[in-house]
Motif scaffolding. Structure first.
Motif, PDB file in Angstrom:
ATOM      1  N   SER A   5       0.852  -1.195   0.000  1.00 29.24           N
ATOM      2  CA  SER A   5       0.000   0.000   0.000  1.00 29.24           C
ATOM      3  C   SER A   5       0.882   1.237   0.000  1.00 29.24           C
ATOM      4  O   SER A   5       2.002   1.207   0.503  1.00 29.24           O
ATOM      5  N   TRP A   6       0.362   2.316  -0.573  1.00 34.95           N
ATOM      6  CA  TRP A   6       1.143   3.532  -0.763  1.00 34.95           C
ATOM      7  C   TRP A   6       0.551   4.661   0.057  1.00 34.95           C
ATOM      8  O   TRP A   6      -0.647   4.798   0.155  1.00 34.95           O
ATOM      9  N   TRP A  32       7.358   9.568  -0.643  1.00 36.40           N
ATOM     10  CA  TRP A  32       6.227   8.639  -0.536  1.00 36.40           C
ATOM     11  C   TRP A  32       6.701   7.402   0.220  1.00 36.40           C
ATOM     12  O   TRP A  32       7.792   6.901  -0.033  1.00 36.40           O
ATOM     13  N   THR A  33       5.859   6.944   1.141  1.00 34.59           N
ATOM     14  CA  THR A  33       6.202   5.765   1.944  1.00 34.59           C
ATOM     15  C   THR A  33       5.566   4.518   1.333  1.00 34.59           C
ATOM     16  O   THR A  33       4.382   4.528   1.007  1.00 34.59           O
ATOM     17  N   ILE A  34       6.356   3.475   1.208  1.00 37.74           N
ATOM     18  CA  ILE A  34       5.830   2.158   0.825  1.00 37.74           C
ATOM     19  C   ILE A  34       5.639   1.420   2.144  1.00 37.74           C
ATOM     20  O   ILE A  34       6.609   1.084   2.827  1.00 37.74           O
ATOM     21  N   PRO A  38      10.481  -3.529   7.256  1.00 32.32           N
ATOM     22  CA  PRO A  38      10.564  -2.085   7.505  1.00 32.32           C
ATOM     23  C   PRO A  38      10.042  -1.297   6.297  1.00 32.32           C
ATOM     24  O   PRO A  38      10.026  -1.829   5.181  1.00 32.32           O
ATOM     25  N   PRO A  39       9.658  -0.021   6.494  1.00 33.59           N
ATOM     26  CA  PRO A  39       9.144   0.760   5.360  1.00 33.59           C
ATOM     27  C   PRO A  39      10.226   1.066   4.335  1.00 33.59           C
ATOM     28  O   PRO A  39      11.422   1.074   4.655  1.00 33.59           O
ATOM     29  N   PRO A 307      12.824  -8.485   1.383  1.00 38.28           N
ATOM     30  CA  PRO A 307      11.675  -8.030   2.182  1.00 38.28           C
ATOM     31  C   PRO A 307      12.066  -7.433   3.535  1.00 38.28           C
ATOM     32  O   PRO A 307      11.309  -6.694   4.137  1.00 38.28           O
ATOM     33  N   ASP A 308      13.290  -7.760   4.021  1.00 34.39           N
ATOM     34  CA  ASP A 308      13.693  -7.287   5.353  1.00 34.39           C
ATOM     35  C   ASP A 308      14.548  -6.025   5.287  1.00 34.39           C
ATOM     36  O   ASP A 308      15.101  -5.591   6.298  1.00 34.39           O
ATOM     37  N   LYS A 309      14.684  -5.428   4.102  1.00 32.90           N
ATOM     38  CA  LYS A 309      15.515  -4.228   3.944  1.00 32.90           C
ATOM     39  C   LYS A 309      14.649  -2.994   3.681  1.00 32.90           C
ATOM     40  O   LYS A 309      13.608  -3.078   3.029  1.00 32.90           O
ATOM     41  N   SER A 310      15.135  -1.860   4.178  1.00 30.83           N
ATOM     42  CA  SER A 310      14.469  -0.584   3.905  1.00 30.83           C
ATOM     43  C   SER A 310      15.190   0.100   2.748  1.00 30.83           C
ATOM     44  O   SER A 310      16.381   0.393   2.841  1.00 30.83           O
TER      45      SER A 310
END
Length: 320
Positions: A5-6, A32-34, A38-39, A307-310
């Motif tokens: 989600s954005w 913009w945050t994904i 982590p985000p 998936p575990d990286k920002s």
């Protein structure tokens, strides 16, 4: 579509009341945050000296950059290969010179305009630039030294950027490069979502008559500016003002994002207006729509692979 989600970290508005960085926290941001854990983040950059915009970039964007593990750019501007490949793709085939390929009149006008720029450049330089040891002859040669060997489309872009305002801004890293240097200094992992060829080939893909039209229009505009009979509709100053105000004005930003000037104007005769529209349509397709789709797919792949990286993706600001 992205399986995330954005949430934009700021909304689009068109306020002009933006005079100092003091109200920085109240400005819209190009972040913009994904939303994931982590985000990760998208940050819209602008191709101007970072010192002109840095104080206006809200703290949320700077913190997102600092807290992210991996920073990705369009191209890796700190990689010598990238710079060398960008230079090579701008050159005419071996043994060819501009004088061989351009109509005589356009070549003569181009030469005259570059002689004018070289003559004016010492008066365009700022005391700060001279204090840093940046001199007019050196700067002219760095930008235009090899102009006779460049493809006409790249000469057109070069002429478009050889203005007093742009010359005054040379010597300070542009925002994207500054972020890349900061990422390196902070020992962050970095990468690029594009190859040089993907940025280069669309520009080299214009047909010859379109390129000659574009170069002629660019020269006409610069000649009119020299004569004082024309005001540029959108300047670098406009771009900086809109960016600093968090204003995602699509008209202004489409000029910076697509890297090329817009030749459509009401004074063109009908046949030339068609050519201008064809060029605009071609660049929109190649440098905005296809490019966004390609970059979006690579971003999605990276997010799924790690998936575990920002991530912090710093790309040219477009429209919201």
């Amino acid at each position: 579509m992205f399986p995330f989600s954005w949430r934009p970290a700021g909304h689009c508005s068109f306020t002009r009341l933006c005079f100092s960085p003091l109200q920085q926290s109240e400005l819209n941001s190009f972040l913009w945050t994904i939303k994931r854990d982590p985000p990760s983040y998208f940050f819209g950059t602008i191709h101007v000296p970072y010192t002109r915009v840095w104080d206006f970039i809200p703290e949320n964007s700077k913190k997102a950059f600092q807290h992210s593990h991996i920073v990705y750019f369009e191209l890796d501007l700190t990689d010598p290969y990238t710079i060398s490949a960008l230079t090579s793709c701008q050159l005419l085939p071996q043994g060819e010179n501009l004088q061989d390929v351009l109509p005589r009149d356009i070549y003569r006008r181009l030469k005259r305009h570059l002689e004018y720029v070289k003559l004016m450049m010492p008066s365009w330089m700022t005391p700060d630039q001279r204090g840093k040891g940046l001199y007019a002859d050196y700067l002219f040669n760095a930008i235009a030294g090899n102009w006779e060997r460049k493809r006409p489309v790249w000469v057109m872009l070069m002429v478009n950027s050889l203005t007093e305002v742009d010359i005054k801004s040379r010597g300070v890293p542009v925002l994207d490069l500054y972020l890349a240097q900061e990422a390196e200094r902070l020992r962050k992992q970095t990468g690029a979502v594009e190859k040089v060829e993907e940025q280069c080939h669309p520009l080299n893909g214009l047909n010859f008559s379109q390129v000659i039209f574009a170069l002629n229009q660019t020269l006409l505009q610069q000649e009119s500016l020299r004569a004082g009979s024309l005001q540029t509709p959108y300047t670098t100053e406009d771009l900086i003002e809109h960016y600093n105000c968090g204003d995602l004005n699509s008209i202004i930003f489409s000029h910076d994002t697509s890297q090329v000037p817009n030749f459509i104007n009401a004074t063109l005769p009908p046949n030339e207006r068609i050519t201008a529209q064809e060029i605009d349509s071609y660049f929109r397709q190649e440098l905005i729509y296809k490019r966004n789709e390609r970059m979006g797919k690579r971003v999605k792949d990276l997010l799924e692979e790690y998936p575990d990286k920002s991530f912090f993706f710093a790309f040219g600001a477009g429209t919201c």
